[in-house]
Write an enzyme that holds these catalytic residues in place. Structure first.
Site, PDB file in Angstrom:
ATOM      1  N   LYS A  44      22.210 -12.800  -1.144  1.00 15.87           N
ATOM      2  CA  LYS A  44      23.002 -13.475  -0.115  1.00 15.87           C
ATOM      3  C   LYS A  44      23.506 -14.793  -0.706  1.00 15.87           C
ATOM      4  CE  LYS A  44      24.645 -14.875   3.893  1.00 15.87           C
ATOM      5  NZ  LYS A  44      25.885 -14.272   4.446  1.00 15.87           N
ATOM      6  N   CYS A 141      34.071 -17.574   2.215  1.00 19.38           N
ATOM      7  CA  CYS A 141      33.376 -17.383   3.496  1.00 19.38           C
ATOM      8  C   CYS A 141      34.269 -17.860   4.639  1.00 19.38           C
ATOM      9  CB  CYS A 141      32.060 -18.137   3.550  1.00 19.38           C
ATOM     10  SG  CYS A 141      31.326 -17.982   5.194  1.00 19.38           S
TER      11      CYS A 141
HETATM   12  O1  RRO Z   1      27.597 -15.617   6.239  1.00 16.74           O
HETATM   13  C1  RRO Z   1      28.762 -15.342   6.594  1.00 16.74           C
HETATM   14  O2  RRO Z   1      29.215 -15.626   7.714  1.00 16.74           O
HETATM   15  C2  RRO Z   1      29.707 -14.698   5.685  1.00 16.74           C
HETATM   16  C3  RRO Z   1      29.923 -15.107   4.392  1.00 16.74           C
HETATM   17 BR1  RRO Z   1      28.941 -16.467   3.578  1.00 16.74          BR
HETATM   18  C4  RRO Z   1      30.941 -14.488   3.636  1.00 16.74           C
HETATM   19  O3  RRO Z   1      31.209 -14.822   2.477  1.00 16.74           O
HETATM   20  N1  RRO Z   1      31.655 -13.515   4.217  1.00 16.74           N
HETATM   21  C5  RRO Z   1      31.427 -13.103   5.471  1.00 16.74           C
HETATM   22  O4  RRO Z   1      32.097 -12.185   5.963  1.00 16.74           O
HETATM   23  N2  RRO Z   1      30.432 -13.704   6.212  1.00 16.74           N
END
Ligand code: RRO
Length: 335
Positions: A44, A141
Site C-alpha cells: 500500500k 492519488c
Molecule cells: O488510498 C486511496 O484513496 C487511493 C490511493 Br493512495 C490511490 O493512489 N488511488 C486510489 O484510487 N485510492
C-alpha cells in the site's frame, strides 16, 4: 509456457502482480501475496506517519454483468513508512515468497515532495534497502482532501520527477528500481508532455527511471443512491477514483500512448480492469511489460493471480500462439 518477465532489471516469475491499494495494508495481506502466484508483492502507498484514511463509507462496487468495477475514496490509509520497511516484515516476506526471490515493491505517496524525499533518506540509512526490489512513487492519488493530484500539476510533477530520481538511494543501490504510478491522461498533448519529462530520466540517458504504471484510478467519479437520494460514498462530497473493467480500455490506451513515446529502457506496467488472462494479454499487446491487478484482487482475493496466470498461459498455448512482446514495445496491429 513462461509468462515471466524482466521489469526494470527485476525478474518476475509471472508478469501478473498486485497493484498497490487493495489488500496491501497489513503484514498478513502482504504475506498472502508473497505466498500467491503474483509475480511481485507491492505494498500500500506509504506516508511517513500512519493514517486511518477517510470516513466511511469510502468504497463501493459497480456490477456490469459478471464484472466488478469500483469507486474508492480510501484517503491513503496505511501503516506508515516504517511498517513497510521494517526488517521483520522484509524477512517474513522473503521466507514466504513463492518462488524464492519474488520482488518486493515499496509504494510511497508522501503528502509533499519533502515527505517523499524524507522516506527515501530513511531508506538510504536503513539496512532494509538491500531487501527491497523497487520503489514505486505514486503521483496519482485522487482522494486526499486538499491535495491536488501531482501527476496533473506539471510544474510540480517535473520537480518531483527530478528530485526523486536524483536521490542518492538510487545511485547507492543500482539494482533498486524506480517506478512512478501515473494518473490516467486523456489527450495526446498530455502524453507528449509527460513523456517529455520522463525520457530524460531513462537509464539509457544515465538516469534511474525503470518503469511507469498506467494507470491509477480515474478521479472525480460519483455514485449516487437513487433510493436515499444521497451519494454512495461519504468523503470529499462523494467523489472517488474509478477502477476496474470500466476503465480497462482507457488504461490500455494510456499504456500504448506511453509505450510509443517512452525510451525503450522505461518499461510500462499496465493497470486497469485486468480480470482475466485475456485482459492481461490485451494490456501486453498494447505495450505492457507486466500488469497489476487491483479491483479484481480486492474482490477475489490473492488466488486471482494463479487463475489469471493460468488463463494467460492457455492463451499463449493457442496454435496462433501469442507472444509476450510488451517488453519489446509491441503494438497491436492496426486493422
Ligand atoms: O488510498 C486511496 O484513496 C487511493 C490511493 Br493512495 C490511490 O493512489 N488511488 C486510489 O484510487 N485510492
Amino acid at each position: 509456457v513462461d509468462i515471466g518477465c524482466h521489469l526494470a532489471g527485476l525478474h518476475l516469475s509471472s508478469c501478473i502482480l498486485n497493484a498497490s491499494g487493495p489488500r496491501t495494508n497489513t503484514e498478513q495481506q502482504l504475506l498472502e501475496i508473497a505466498r500467491s502466484s503474483a509475480g511481485a508483492v507491492c505494498s500500500k502507498s506509504a506516508t511517513l506517519e500512519e493514517r486511518s484514511g477517510n470516513d466511511q463509507p469510502r468504497y463501493t462496487e459497480i456490477q456490469l454483468g459478471d464484472r466488478t468495477s469500483s469507486i474508492n475514496s480510501e484517503g491513503l490509509p496505511n501503516k506508515g513508512f516504517a511498517a513497510y520497511t521494517e526488517a521483520s516484515l522484509l524477512r517474513r516476506l522473503r521466507e514466504s515468497a513463492e518462488p524464492a526471490g519474488k520482488p518486493y515493491i515499496l509504494s510511497i505517496s508522501g503528502l509533499s515532495l519533502q515527505e517523499n524525499l524524507r522516506m527515501l533518506d530513511l531508506l538510504l540509512e536503513s539496512g532494509s534497502v538491500e531487501h527491497l526490489s523497487a520503489v514505486e512513487v505514486n503521483v496519482a492519488c485522487p482522494n486526499v482532501p486538499g491535495k491536488p493530484l501531482v501527476g496533473y500539476d506539471f510544474p510540480q510533477f517535473e520537480a518531483v520527477l527530478k528530485e526523486i530520481s536524483a536521490h542518492p538511494v538510487f545511485t547507492a543501490n543500482p539494482t533498486l528500481a524506480l517506478g512512478f504510478k501515473l494518473p490516467p491522461y486523456l489527450d495526446a498533448p498530455l502524453f507528449d508532455a509527460v513523456a517529455g519529462m520522463l525520457n530524460p530520466l531513462a537509464k539509457s540517458k544515465g538516469g534511474v527511471l525503470g518503469y511507469v504504471v498506467c494507470c491509477n484510478t480515474l478521479g472525480s467519479a460519483l455514485a449516487v443512491d437513487v433510493e436515499t437520494e444521497t451519494t454512495v460514498l461519504h468523503p470529499k462530497g462523494g467523489f472517488g477514483g474509478l477502477g476496474g473493467p470500466v476503465v480497462r480500455y482507457l488504461a490500455m490506451g494510456n499504456v500504448s500512448h506511453f509505450r510509443s513515446r517512452l525510451d525503450e529502457s522505461i518499461h510500462v506496467v499496465g493497470c486497469g480492469g485486468v480480470c482475466t488472462g485475456e485482459d492481461a494479454f490485451a494490456h501486453i499487446l498494447c505495450g505492457a511489460t507486466a500488469v497489476q491487478v487491483a479491483t479484481q484482487h480486492r474482490v477475489e482475493g490473492p488466488t486471482c493471480f494463479y487463475r489469471i496466470a493460468e488463463e494467460l498461459k492457455d492463451l499463449m498455448r493457442r496454435p496462433a500462439g501469442g507472444k509476450l512482446v510488451g517488453a519489446s514495445g509491441g503494438m497491436p496491429k492496426i486493422r
